[in-house]
Design an enzyme around this catalytic site. Structure first.
Site, PDB file in Angstrom:
ATOM      1  N   CYS A 195       0.802  -1.228   0.000  1.00 50.64           N
ATOM      2  CA  CYS A 195       0.000   0.000   0.000  1.00 50.64           C
ATOM      3  C   CYS A 195       0.833   1.276   0.000  1.00 50.64           C
ATOM      4  O   CYS A 195       0.298   2.360  -0.221  1.00 50.64           O
ATOM      5  CB  CYS A 195      -0.933   0.001   1.210  1.00 50.64           C
ATOM      6  N   HIS A 239      12.567   1.223   4.835  1.00 53.47           N
ATOM      7  CA  HIS A 239      12.304  -0.201   4.559  1.00 53.47           C
ATOM      8  C   HIS A 239      12.993  -1.030   5.642  1.00 53.47           C
ATOM      9  O   HIS A 239      14.221  -1.071   5.715  1.00 53.47           O
ATOM     10  CB  HIS A 239      12.872  -0.549   3.177  1.00 53.47           C
ATOM     11  N   HIS A 286      -2.077  19.937   6.383  1.00 49.41           N
ATOM     12  CA  HIS A 286      -2.952  18.836   5.966  1.00 49.41           C
ATOM     13  C   HIS A 286      -2.212  17.502   6.055  1.00 49.41           C
ATOM     14  O   HIS A 286      -1.014  17.421   5.738  1.00 49.41           O
ATOM     15  CB  HIS A 286      -3.451  19.053   4.531  1.00 49.41           C
ATOM     16  N   HIS A 292      -2.661   7.094   4.945  1.00 52.43           N
ATOM     17  CA  HIS A 292      -3.194   5.957   4.198  1.00 52.43           C
ATOM     18  C   HIS A 292      -4.394   5.348   4.915  1.00 52.43           C
ATOM     19  O   HIS A 292      -4.317   4.986   6.092  1.00 52.43           O
ATOM     20  CB  HIS A 292      -2.096   4.907   4.012  1.00 52.43           C
ATOM     21  N   HIS A 316     -14.410   5.530   4.775  1.00 52.16           N
ATOM     22  CA  HIS A 316     -15.857   5.316   4.842  1.00 52.16           C
ATOM     23  C   HIS A 316     -16.485   5.248   3.450  1.00 52.16           C
ATOM     24  O   HIS A 316     -17.317   4.382   3.175  1.00 52.16           O
ATOM     25  CB  HIS A 316     -16.500   6.452   5.647  1.00 52.16           C
ATOM     26  N   ASN A 338     -10.433   0.745   1.680  1.00 49.49           N
ATOM     27  CA  ASN A 338      -8.984   0.757   1.487  1.00 49.49           C
ATOM     28  C   ASN A 338      -8.703   0.507   0.012  1.00 49.49           C
ATOM     29  O   ASN A 338      -8.810  -0.621  -0.472  1.00 49.49           O
ATOM     30  CB  ASN A 338      -8.343  -0.325   2.363  1.00 49.49           C
TER      31      ASN A 338
END
Length: 419
Positions: free
Chosen positions: A151, A230, A314, A318, A347, A351
Site C-alpha cells: 500500500c 524499509h 494537511h 493511508h 468510509h 482501502n
C-alpha cells in the site's frame, strides 16, 4: 545547473466506479452467505463461525454502505478469472487517465515517463504496457512497472518519477497507482487472510508530474520531500504481511500479530528522518534536549513527539483501516479535523491501497481547505515492511478538478462514524 529541477504536480485524477458496483455491508454478507452455502467457498462446517467473524470485522472497519467492488464479484458464481481481473484494472486505470488528460489538455504523446504500481496483480504484458498500448504513448517512453510493494507503493512511484525527471528534462511523468480486487479475493477459512476481503475495495489514481518551468503557473503543488524507510532486514517486519497459501492451498494475504508493532517501529524511523527536514527550530531543540536528558540523566523520560501540526496544514494518512488512523491520530497528537480526510475516504471508498492518499487529497480540495502555501504530508505503510512519506506545498488556492470522486456525495460528508 546542478541544482535539482523542481517537480510540479500539474493535476491528478481518482477513479470513480459506476454506481451499479456499490455494495453495502448487508449486501456483502448476503452475497457471501450464498457463496458459502453453495460450497464455492470454504468448508460448510465452519460457515457460521467465519460469517460472524467477517460481519464483526465489516461492522468495526469504518467502511460505509457505498463502497465499490468489481463486477466479477457481483456475479453468482463469482468470476475470479484473469479476463475479469484485466477488465477491472483496465477500467480503473483508463478511467483515471482519460479524465486526467481531459482536465489538463495534455496529449498522450507529451508523456515521457510512465510509472505504474500494483502490488499483487502483475500480468504479462505488464500494466505499463497496457497503458502504452491503450493510450498510444510514444515509442521512446521510459516506462516502469512496480509490483509487490504494498500500500505504500504510491509514494515510491512518485519518488521514482521524481528521480527520472531529474535526468530527463522538459517532459511529463504519468504515475498510476491501483490494486486489483477480483484476483485477490480470498476464498478460504484462515481468519488472518479474511481480513483483507473486508477492507480492500476498487480504486485507483493517475498523477501528472512535470519539470517544465512554464507549468509552475498552472500546477497545483510542488514536491518538496520524499522519505522512504524499509525495515525488511528484520524477519518480523518482512513476514508481517505475506501473500501465501493457507493450509488448504488457497492463496491469500496473511497478516501476522506482529503487524501493529512493526508498523509503529517503521513509522518512528520515518518520522525521525522526516522531522529534521520539516520541523521548525523550536521543535528540533525540544526533541534534542529530551533526547539528551533521557540518554544521560533519566532513562525513564518519555521520548518527545514533535508537534507536526507546526510543519503541516494537511495530513493524508493511508486509509488502511480504522485502527491505523486511530493510532496515528493518537501518536501524532492530531485533531479530528486533521484525520477527517482519511476517515471519510475509508468510509466512502474503503482501502483502495496505494491510491487512498490521492482520494484524501481530493477530499481536502473538494472541501475548499487547500490554500496557497499550505503544506501536505502524505504517509503510507505497506508490506515489506515499508513506511513512505511525500511532502507537497500548494502553489495556489486549489480548487477541485472536474469529475472529482467526491462531486456526487460531498454534501453528505463529514459523517459520524459509529463503531
Amino acid at each position: 545547473m546542478t541544482r535539482p529541477k523542481p517537480v510540479y504536480l500539474v493535476d491528478f485524477s481518482c477513479y470513480l466506479p459506476p454506481s451499479h458496483l456499490k455494495v453495502s455491508i448487508q449486501k456483502i454478507m448476503h452475497h457471501v452467505r450464498i457463496i458459502r452455502a453453495s460450497g464455492m467457498w470454504g468448508k460448510k462446517a465452519e460457515n457460521d463461525y467465519l460469517m460472524d467473524f467477517v460481519e464483526k470485522i465489516l461492522e468495526r472497519s469504518g467502511l460505509g454502505q457505498e463502497t465499490y467492488v468489481p463486477e466479477g464479484l457481483h456475479c453468482l458464481p463469482i468470476e475470479q478469472t484473469m479476463a475479469g481481473s484485466r477488465k477491472e484494472t483496465e477500467e480503473v486505470i483508463l478511467g483515471a487517465v482519460d479524465n486526467l488528460f481531459q482536465n489538463t489538455g495534455i496529449s498522450p504523446s507529451d508523456i515521457g515517463i510512465l510509472v505504474v504500481n500494483s502490488s499483487t496483480f502483475n500480468p504479462t504484458p505488464s500494466l505499463s504496457s497496457i497503458i502504452v498500448n491503450k493510450c498510444k504513448l510514444r515509442e521512446n517512453i521510459k516506462s516502469l512497472n512496480l509490483g509487490g510493494m504494498g500500500c505504500s507503493a504510491g509514494v515510491i512511484a512518485i519518488e521514482v518519477a521524481k528521480s527520472l525527471l531529474q535526468v530527463h528534462r522538459n517532459t511529463y511523468a504519468l504515475v498510476i497507482s491501483t490494486e486489483n480486487i477480483t484476483q485477490n479475493l480470498y476464498l478460504g477459512n484462515n481468519k488472518s487472510m479474511l481480513v483483507t476481503n473486508c477492507l480492500f475495495r476498487t480504486g485507483g489514481a493517475a498523477v501528472l508530474l512535470s519539470n517544465l518551468s512554464k507549468d509552475r503557473k498552472r500546477a497545483k503543488y510542488e514536491l518538496v520531500h520524499t522519505v522512504r524507510v524499509h525495515t525488511g532486514g528484520d524477519d518480523r517486519s518482512y513476514g508481517c504481511a505475506t501473500q501465501e497459501e493457507d493450509e488448504d492451498g488457497i492463496v491469500g494475504v496473511s497478516l501476522s500479530k506482529d503487524l501493529p508493532m512493526v508498523a509503529a517501529r517503521t513509522l518512528k524511523i520515518n518520522i525521525a528522518t522526516l522531522g529534521p527536514l520539516v520541523l521548525p527550530l523550536s521543535e528540533k531543540l525540544l526533541f534534542f534536549v529530551t533526547f539528551v536528558k533521557k540518554k544521560f540523566f533519566n532513562p525513564k523520560i518519555k521520548h518527545y513527539m514533535p508537534d507536526f501540526k507546526l510543519a503541516f496544514e494537511h495530513f493524508c494518512i493511508h486509509a488502511g483501516g480504522r485502527a491505523l488512523i486511530d493510532e496515528l491520530e493518537k501518536n501524532l497528537h492530531l485533531s479530528p479535523l486533521h484525520v477527517e480526510a482519511s476517515r471519510m475516504t475509508l468510509h466512502r471508498f474503503g482501502n483502495t491501497s496505494s491510491s487512498s492518499i490521492w482520494y484524501e487529497l481530493a477530499y481536502t480540495e473538494a472541501k475548499g481547505r487547500m490554500k496557497k502555501g499550505d503544506r501536505i504530508w502524505q504517509i503510507a505503510l505497506g508490506s515489506g515492511f515499508k513506511c513512505n512519506s511525500s511532502v507537497w506545498v500548494a502553489l495556489r488556492d486549489v480548487k477541485p478538478s472536474p469529475n472529482s470522486p467526491w462531486e456526487d456525495c460531498l454534501h453528505k460528508y463529514p459523517v459520524e462514524i459509529d463503531i
